[in-house]
Design an enzyme around this catalytic site. Structure first.
Site, PDB file in Angstrom:
ATOM      1  N   LYS A  70      -7.615  17.755 -51.086  1.00  0.00           N
ATOM      2  CA  LYS A  70      -7.682  17.955 -49.644  1.00  0.00           C
ATOM      3  C   LYS A  70      -6.324  17.949 -48.948  1.00  0.00           C
ATOM      4  O   LYS A  70      -5.439  17.177 -49.279  1.00  0.00           O
ATOM      5  CB  LYS A  70      -8.541  16.858 -48.988  1.00  0.00           C
ATOM      6  CG  LYS A  70     -10.030  16.969 -49.258  1.00  0.00           C
ATOM      7  CD  LYS A  70     -10.653  18.267 -48.775  1.00  0.00           C
ATOM      8  CE  LYS A  70     -10.853  18.298 -47.285  1.00  0.00           C
ATOM      9  NZ  LYS A  70     -11.844  17.331 -46.835  1.00  0.00           N
ATOM     10  N   TYR A 130      -6.483   2.248   2.447  1.00  0.00           N
ATOM     11  CA  TYR A 130      -6.331   1.718   1.084  1.00  0.00           C
ATOM     12  C   TYR A 130      -7.492   0.802   0.711  1.00  0.00           C
ATOM     13  O   TYR A 130      -7.964   0.001   1.521  1.00  0.00           O
ATOM     14  CB  TYR A 130      -5.014   0.923   0.956  1.00  0.00           C
ATOM     15  CG  TYR A 130      -4.885   0.274  -0.408  1.00  0.00           C
ATOM     16  CD1 TYR A 130      -4.376   0.981  -1.481  1.00  0.00           C
ATOM     17  CD2 TYR A 130      -5.328  -1.040  -0.621  1.00  0.00           C
ATOM     18  CE1 TYR A 130      -4.292   0.405  -2.745  1.00  0.00           C
ATOM     19  CE2 TYR A 130      -5.251  -1.620  -1.877  1.00  0.00           C
ATOM     20  CZ  TYR A 130      -4.735  -0.892  -2.937  1.00  0.00           C
ATOM     21  OH  TYR A 130      -4.670  -1.461  -4.176  1.00  0.00           O
ATOM     22  N   GLN A 138      -6.375   0.484  -7.507  1.00  0.00           N
ATOM     23  CA  GLN A 138      -5.631  -0.114  -8.620  1.00  0.00           C
ATOM     24  C   GLN A 138      -6.121   0.447  -9.961  1.00  0.00           C
ATOM     25  O   GLN A 138      -5.388   0.463 -10.938  1.00  0.00           O
ATOM     26  CB  GLN A 138      -5.793  -1.634  -8.574  1.00  0.00           C
ATOM     27  CG  GLN A 138      -4.963  -2.369  -9.596  1.00  0.00           C
ATOM     28  CD  GLN A 138      -4.869  -3.839  -9.278  1.00  0.00           C
ATOM     29  OE1 GLN A 138      -4.223  -4.222  -8.294  1.00  0.00           O
ATOM     30  NE2 GLN A 138      -5.519  -4.676 -10.059  1.00  0.00           N
ATOM     31  N   SER A 192      -6.805  13.217 -48.508  1.00  0.00           N
ATOM     32  CA  SER A 192      -8.026  12.418 -48.525  1.00  0.00           C
ATOM     33  C   SER A 192      -7.852  11.293 -49.522  1.00  0.00           C
ATOM     34  O   SER A 192      -7.177  11.456 -50.546  1.00  0.00           O
ATOM     35  CB  SER A 192      -9.198  13.309 -48.928  1.00  0.00           C
ATOM     36  OG  SER A 192     -10.239  12.533 -49.467  1.00  0.00           O
ATOM     37  N   ASN A 201      -5.741  17.992 -44.893  1.00  0.00           N
ATOM     38  CA  ASN A 201      -6.507  18.056 -43.645  1.00  0.00           C
ATOM     39  C   ASN A 201      -5.617  18.330 -42.431  1.00  0.00           C
ATOM     40  O   ASN A 201      -4.541  17.740 -42.309  1.00  0.00           O
ATOM     41  CB  ASN A 201      -7.255  16.743 -43.430  1.00  0.00           C
ATOM     42  CG  ASN A 201      -8.303  16.517 -44.498  1.00  0.00           C
ATOM     43  OD1 ASN A 201      -8.909  17.464 -45.000  1.00  0.00           O
ATOM     44  ND2 ASN A 201      -8.506  15.261 -44.865  1.00  0.00           N
ATOM     45  N   LYS A 223      -4.436   3.591 -12.307  1.00  0.00           N
ATOM     46  CA  LYS A 223      -3.231   3.636 -13.151  1.00  0.00           C
ATOM     47  C   LYS A 223      -3.506   3.780 -14.633  1.00  0.00           C
ATOM     48  O   LYS A 223      -2.883   4.597 -15.310  1.00  0.00           O
ATOM     49  CB  LYS A 223      -2.365   2.418 -12.876  1.00  0.00           C
ATOM     50  CG  LYS A 223      -1.690   2.553 -11.540  1.00  0.00           C
ATOM     51  CD  LYS A 223      -1.087   1.304 -11.029  1.00  0.00           C
ATOM     52  CE  LYS A 223      -1.048   1.360  -9.529  1.00  0.00           C
ATOM     53  NZ  LYS A 223      -2.399   1.353  -8.901  1.00  0.00           N
ATOM     54  N   ASN A 255       0.826  -1.216   0.000  1.00  0.00           N
ATOM     55  CA  ASN A 255       0.000   0.000   0.000  1.00  0.00           C
ATOM     56  C   ASN A 255       0.860   1.265   0.000  1.00  0.00           C
ATOM     57  O   ASN A 255       0.593   2.205  -0.758  1.00  0.00           O
ATOM     58  CB  ASN A 255      -0.954  -0.002   1.204  1.00  0.00           C
ATOM     59  CG  ASN A 255      -1.940  -1.158   1.125  1.00  0.00           C
ATOM     60  OD1 ASN A 255      -2.005  -1.861   0.118  1.00  0.00           O
ATOM     61  ND2 ASN A 255      -2.702  -1.367   2.189  1.00  0.00           N
ATOM     62  N   GLU A 311      -6.867  18.455 -35.233  1.00  0.00           N
ATOM     63  CA  GLU A 311      -8.152  17.754 -35.051  1.00  0.00           C
ATOM     64  C   GLU A 311      -8.026  16.651 -34.008  1.00  0.00           C
ATOM     65  O   GLU A 311      -8.885  16.481 -33.144  1.00  0.00           O
ATOM     66  CB  GLU A 311      -8.611  17.136 -36.371  1.00  0.00           C
ATOM     67  CG  GLU A 311      -9.134  18.145 -37.373  1.00  0.00           C
ATOM     68  CD  GLU A 311      -9.490  17.454 -38.685  1.00  0.00           C
ATOM     69  OE1 GLU A 311     -10.643  17.071 -38.849  1.00  0.00           O
ATOM     70  OE2 GLU A 311      -8.588  17.287 -39.534  1.00  0.00           O
ATOM     71  N   HIS A 364     -17.277  36.747 -30.409  1.00  0.00           N
ATOM     72  CA  HIS A 364     -18.419  36.027 -31.011  1.00  0.00           C
ATOM     73  C   HIS A 364     -18.067  35.486 -32.394  1.00  0.00           C
ATOM     74  O   HIS A 364     -18.950  35.263 -33.217  1.00  0.00           O
ATOM     75  CB  HIS A 364     -19.663  36.931 -31.118  1.00  0.00           C
ATOM     76  CG  HIS A 364     -19.964  37.695 -29.866  1.00  0.00           C
ATOM     77  ND1 HIS A 364     -20.841  37.240 -28.901  1.00  0.00           N
ATOM     78  CD2 HIS A 364     -19.479  38.877 -29.396  1.00  0.00           C
ATOM     79  CE1 HIS A 364     -20.896  38.122 -27.903  1.00  0.00           C
ATOM     80  NE2 HIS A 364     -20.072  39.122 -28.183  1.00  0.00           N
TER      81      HIS A 364
HETATM   82  N1  ARG Z   1      -1.722  -3.426  -7.419  1.00  0.00           N
HETATM   83  C1  ARG Z   1      -2.131  -2.710  -6.272  1.00  0.00           C
HETATM   84  C2  ARG Z   1      -2.544  -1.285  -6.648  1.00  0.00           C
HETATM   85  O1  ARG Z   1      -2.335  -0.908  -7.733  1.00  0.00           O
HETATM   86  C3  ARG Z   1      -0.994  -2.659  -5.288  1.00  0.00           C
HETATM   87  C4  ARG Z   1      -1.427  -2.534  -3.870  1.00  0.00           C
HETATM   88  C5  ARG Z   1      -2.096  -3.770  -3.442  1.00  0.00           C
HETATM   89  N2  ARG Z   1      -2.379  -3.782  -2.056  1.00  0.00           N
HETATM   90  C6  ARG Z   1      -3.210  -4.671  -1.527  1.00  0.00           C
HETATM   91  N3  ARG Z   1      -3.359  -4.589  -0.245  1.00  0.00           N
HETATM   92  N4  ARG Z   1      -3.811  -5.580  -2.220  1.00  0.00           N
HETATM   93  O2  ARG Z   1      -3.093  -0.557  -5.880  1.00  0.00           O
END
Ligand code: ARG
Length: 475
Positions: free
Chosen positions: A299, A333, A338, A293, A301, A341, A126, A306, A172
């Site tokens: 064209k 936690y 998780q 195009s 683009n 990420k 954690n 974009e 405007h």
């Molecule tokens: N893979 C977990 C995360 O991204 C790591 C921490 C996991 N901790 C746990 N007590 N299961 O958060």
């Protein structure tokens, strides 16, 4: 190493899973659950940060006498070897080992034997994962800030070439008043100054160390968190263990900054796209940033702007994801975290890619000065100047506004610019008008008259560009 050997069989996976959890479990994790709960396929991106954190932790454990100096050395050597394996692409990532942390720890024990099992003393995944994300974001923030700086300096160069290139300023999206192209570019520069500052400020809050918080309450070993923090280059130490392992507000702040920056890039994109249309024909974007195009041979683009405008939506989505992810988690936690990420990594990739493209493309756009000037002549852009002229001759502004409105009406009827009306015609609206009126009706006169900090007069914009050189963001 072939792909086949990199991937484990189900049987190996089950065995590996049961090995990790040890005595508490009477059956191996369900194969699907193991896959479902695993994060290694994405969190392996933080491997170098994970190893740096582990090396610092092992160093601290050794210095505090929690493990012996020799054990500490063996662990550090093992981790250094693993770092090399990962960098060379030799490391075998195992989904059964769940995440980046346990993959590396397991490899460490395989390499150096039972001493490897001591690395996790006084630590939890954690505080480990919270540390990894902070180290990762700290590194990425530095790269992003340097890309912002590159874009800023490119904009200053572009602006410095165009302090006398006149274009219509819009409100405007209707012609409002003449400005210089440099003045417009410097507005983009200002947006980026604030964007850069936001990342620099957020970096201070990112750069606080969770390690030592362990699972949630701290640890019973005589650790010294200041040693680890110093080794890892943290500015400070998270002051509450529950908070440290739990909150991802620093990541939310990062994505929030990214969202604002992308919103700015998207606005700029919108302008570039409009300006490149045949109807505006204000700018040219070099061919290397455009595509054609498959059906329409004529064209060209503006794909890069974009796409940046489109990718902005992803980053806004990631901000919503992270806020929603966090909003009902009780301390401390939770595995929910998780899920932080993938949005975060995608945000970093999207933002980085957009900045790389912009830093290369934007300073290389070329304005079409003639088209810009012709467009400025069309929309009665100097009407305010005429009103200001009358005010300076003693007419109250509201009355001047009225007079100029009537003059514009005549010009519209005759399909000419205000400066193309005759002196007699102009004087029919107000006897305050004399032949010096034509000075204020020229585009150059209009620009020069806005001669104060923040105004579009070329001399002011030149000074703003000079000051801008000192305001390029630095980490
Ligand atoms: N893979 C977990 C995360 O991204 C790591 C921490 C996991 N901790 C746990 N007590 N299961 O958060």
């Amino acid at each position: 190493m072939t792909d086949q050997t990199k991937h484990q069989t189900t049987a190996q996976a089950d065995q590996a899973t049961s090995n990790i959890w040890g005595g508490r479990f009477s059956e191996a994790t369900d194969h699907f659950v193991a896959q479902f709960t695993a994060s290694v396929n994405f969190d392996k991106r933080m491997a170098s940060q994970d190893i740096a954190g582990s090396i610092a932790h092992a160093t601290m454990l050794g210095q505090c006498g929690i493990i012996t100096k020799d054990e500490s050395r063996q662990i550090i050597d093992g981790l250094t070897q693993i770092k090399g394996e990962i960098e060379r692409g030799e490391f075998v990532w195992q989904v059964a080992l769940e995440d980046v942390h346990m993959n590396i720890e397991s490899r460490l024990t395989a390499l150096i034997g039972d001493v490897g099992k001591k690395l996790h003393t006084g630590r939890s995944r954690n505080d480990q994962v919270a540390t990894d994300i902070r180290l990762y974001l700290r590194d990425e923030t530095k790269k992003i800030v340097s890309l912002i700086a590159k874009l800023q300096s490119g904009l200053l160069d572009l602006a410095s070439r165009h302090t006398h290139t006149i274009m219509p300023g819009f409100t405007h999206l209707q012609t409002a008043q003449p400005i210089s192209f440099a003045h417009h570019v410097m507005a983009w520069f200002e947006m980026l100054v604030r964007d850069g500052e936001r990342f620099v400020e957020t970096r201070r809050r990112i750069n606080q160390m969770p390690l030592g918080s362990a699972a949630l309450a701290g640890t019973t070993y005589p650790i010294d968190r200041t040693i680890t923090a110093r080794l890892l280059g943290f500015d400070g130490i998270c002051q509450n263990s529950l908070d440290a392992v739990s909150d991802r507000d620093f990541a939310i702040e990062f994505v929030s900054n990214a969202s604002i920056l992308m919103m700015h890039l998207s606005r700029i994109s919108e302008e570039l796209i409009l300006w490149m249309s045949a109807q505006f024909a204000f700018i040219n974007i070099p061919d290397r940033f455009c595509t054609g195009s498959s059906i329409m041979p004529q064209k060209k683009n503006p794909d890069v702007p974009e796409l940046v405008r489109g990718k902005t939506a992803r980053v806004f989505g990631q901000l919503t994801t992270l806020l929603t992810l966090m909003k009902n988690q009780p301390l401390a936690y939770n595995k929910d975290n998780q899920e932080d990420k993938e949005p975060l990594f995608d945000c970093v990739d999207t933002l980085t890619g957009s900045l790389i493209a912009f830093a290369d493309m934007l300073p290389n756009i070329t304005p079409n000065a003639k088209n810009m000037k012709d467009a400025t002549m069309k929309g009665y852009a100097t009407a305010t100047d005429l009103a200001d002229y009358l005010v300076k001759k003693g007419l109250p502004f509201r009355d001047a506004h009225e007079v100029v409105g009537s003059a514009v009406g005549l010009a519209v009827q005759k399909d000419v610019d205000l400066s193309e009306l005759s002196l007699d015609e102009l004087q029919s609206f107000s006897d305050l008008i004399a032949d010096d009126v034509f000075d204020c009706l020229t585009l150059e006169g209009s620009l020069n008259a806005r001669n104060h900090i923040g105004g579009t007069a070329p001399s002011q914009v030149e000074q703003a560009i000079e000051r801008g050189r000192e305001r390029i963001v630095k980490v």
